[in-house]
Write a protein that holds these residues in place. Structure first.
Motif, PDB file in Angstrom:
ATOM      1  N   SER A 120      10.985   9.582   1.855  1.00 43.25           N
ATOM      2  CA  SER A 120      10.257  10.240   2.943  1.00 43.25           C
ATOM      3  C   SER A 120       9.104   9.377   3.439  1.00 43.25           C
ATOM      4  CB  SER A 120       9.716  11.590   2.482  1.00 43.25           C
ATOM      5  OG  SER A 120      10.769  12.450   2.134  1.00 43.25           O
ATOM      6  N   PHE A 121       8.386   8.771   2.508  1.00 41.80           N
ATOM      7  CA  PHE A 121       7.269   7.910   2.896  1.00 41.80           C
ATOM      8  C   PHE A 121       7.757   6.717   3.716  1.00 41.80           C
ATOM      9  CE2 PHE A 121       5.101  10.203  -0.460  1.00 41.80           C
ATOM     10  CZ  PHE A 121       3.810  10.295   0.023  1.00 41.80           C
ATOM     11  N   TYR A 122       8.825   6.073   3.254  1.00 43.10           N
ATOM     12  CA  TYR A 122       9.337   4.915   3.976  1.00 43.10           C
ATOM     13  C   TYR A 122       9.967   5.313   5.311  1.00 43.10           C
ATOM     14  CZ  TYR A 122       8.218   1.620   0.314  1.00 43.10           C
ATOM     15  OH  TYR A 122       7.538   0.833  -0.570  1.00 43.10           O
ATOM     16  N   ALA A 123      10.557   6.505   5.395  1.00 42.61           N
ATOM     17  CA  ALA A 123      11.106   6.974   6.660  1.00 42.61           C
ATOM     18  C   ALA A 123       9.994   7.154   7.693  1.00 42.61           C
ATOM     19  CB  ALA A 123      11.860   8.284   6.462  1.00 42.61           C
ATOM     20  N   GLN A 178       8.801   3.652   8.781  1.00 43.67           N
ATOM     21  CA  GLN A 178       9.721   3.017   9.727  1.00 43.67           C
ATOM     22  C   GLN A 178       9.659   3.676  11.101  1.00 43.67           C
ATOM     23  OE1 GLN A 178      11.499   0.199   9.464  1.00 43.67           O
ATOM     24  NE2 GLN A 178      10.413  -0.016   7.547  1.00 43.67           N
ATOM     25  N   PHE A 179       9.566   4.994  11.131  1.00 42.53           N
ATOM     26  CA  PHE A 179       9.477   5.703  12.408  1.00 42.53           C
ATOM     27  C   PHE A 179       8.227   5.292  13.172  1.00 42.53           C
ATOM     28  CE2 PHE A 179       7.925   9.291  14.929  1.00 42.53           C
ATOM     29  CZ  PHE A 179       8.970   9.402  15.836  1.00 42.53           C
ATOM     30  N   THR A 180       7.087   5.279  12.489  1.00 42.69           N
ATOM     31  CA  THR A 180       5.844   4.925  13.172  1.00 42.69           C
ATOM     32  C   THR A 180       5.845   3.456  13.590  1.00 42.69           C
ATOM     33  OG1 THR A 180       4.742   4.556  11.033  1.00 42.69           O
ATOM     34  CG2 THR A 180       4.457   6.708  12.071  1.00 42.69           C
ATOM     35  N   THR A 181       6.487   2.587  12.805  1.00 44.18           N
ATOM     36  CA  THR A 181       6.595   1.178  13.179  1.00 44.18           C
ATOM     37  C   THR A 181       7.422   1.033  14.450  1.00 44.18           C
ATOM     38  OG1 THR A 181       6.421   0.500  10.870  1.00 44.18           O
ATOM     39  CG2 THR A 181       7.378  -1.086  12.399  1.00 44.18           C
ATOM     40  N   LYS A 182       8.555   1.715  14.509  1.00 45.59           N
ATOM     41  CA  LYS A 182       9.412   1.641  15.701  1.00 45.59           C
ATOM     42  C   LYS A 182       8.731   2.284  16.913  1.00 45.59           C
ATOM     43  CE  LYS A 182      13.792   1.408  13.306  1.00 45.59           C
ATOM     44  NZ  LYS A 182      14.337   0.176  13.852  1.00 45.59           N
ATOM     45  N   LEU A 183       8.040   3.386  16.698  1.00 44.65           N
ATOM     46  CA  LEU A 183       7.323   4.046  17.788  1.00 44.65           C
ATOM     47  C   LEU A 183       6.219   3.142  18.320  1.00 44.65           C
ATOM     48  CD1 LEU A 183       6.961   6.633  19.451  1.00 44.65           C
ATOM     49  CD2 LEU A 183       5.392   7.427  17.679  1.00 44.65           C
ATOM     50  N   GLY A 184       5.488   2.522  17.429  1.00 45.42           N
ATOM     51  CA  GLY A 184       4.430   1.598  17.845  1.00 45.42           C
ATOM     52  C   GLY A 184       4.984   0.414  18.617  1.00 45.42           C
ATOM     53  N   GLY A 185       6.125  -0.111  18.179  1.00 44.98           N
ATOM     54  CA  GLY A 185       6.754  -1.209  18.893  1.00 44.98           C
ATOM     55  C   GLY A 185       7.203  -0.792  20.274  1.00 44.98           C
ATOM     56  N   LEU A 197       0.828  -1.211   0.000  1.00 45.76           N
ATOM     57  CA  LEU A 197       0.000   0.000   0.000  1.00 45.76           C
ATOM     58  C   LEU A 197       0.858   1.255   0.000  1.00 45.76           C
ATOM     59  CD1 LEU A 197      -2.773  -1.085   2.509  1.00 45.76           C
ATOM     60  CD2 LEU A 197      -3.034  -0.704   0.055  1.00 45.76           C
ATOM     61  N   THR A 198       1.998   1.201   0.692  1.00 47.28           N
ATOM     62  CA  THR A 198       2.908   2.347   0.704  1.00 47.28           C
ATOM     63  C   THR A 198       3.462   2.604  -0.688  1.00 47.28           C
ATOM     64  OG1 THR A 198       3.486   1.878   2.997  1.00 47.28           O
ATOM     65  CG2 THR A 198       4.966   3.328   1.784  1.00 47.28           C
ATOM     66  N   ALA A 199       3.829   1.544  -1.394  1.00 49.87           N
ATOM     67  CA  ALA A 199       4.321   1.705  -2.760  1.00 49.87           C
ATOM     68  C   ALA A 199       3.247   2.308  -3.659  1.00 49.87           C
ATOM     69  CB  ALA A 199       4.781   0.360  -3.308  1.00 49.87           C
TER      70      ALA A 199
END
Length: 55
Positions: free
Chosen positions: A37-40, A43-50, A18-20
């Motif tokens: 920028s989209f992938y950054a 990744q940030f939100t994934t790490k924050l959620g974890g 979906l990101t692609a």
């Protein structure tokens, strides 16, 4: 429970796909390719959620 485990394992692949698509749509609308920028942000939100879940 197999359905739940299959759905969870497929989630990261679905999000990446979906990101692609979102990057391609954004490029079509603006003429700018900003995939990094989209992938950054992803990744940030994934790490924050974890971090929030593990806390």
């Amino acid at each position: 429970m197999p359905v739940l485990s299959d759905g969870i394992s497929a989630l990261p692949k679905a999000i990446a796909s979906l990101t692609a698509d979102l990057i391609d749509e954004h490029e079509a609308e603006t003429g700018l390719r900003q995939g990094g920028s989209f992938y950054a942000v992803l990744q940030f939100t994934t790490k924050l959620g974890g971090a929030v879940v593990l806390r």
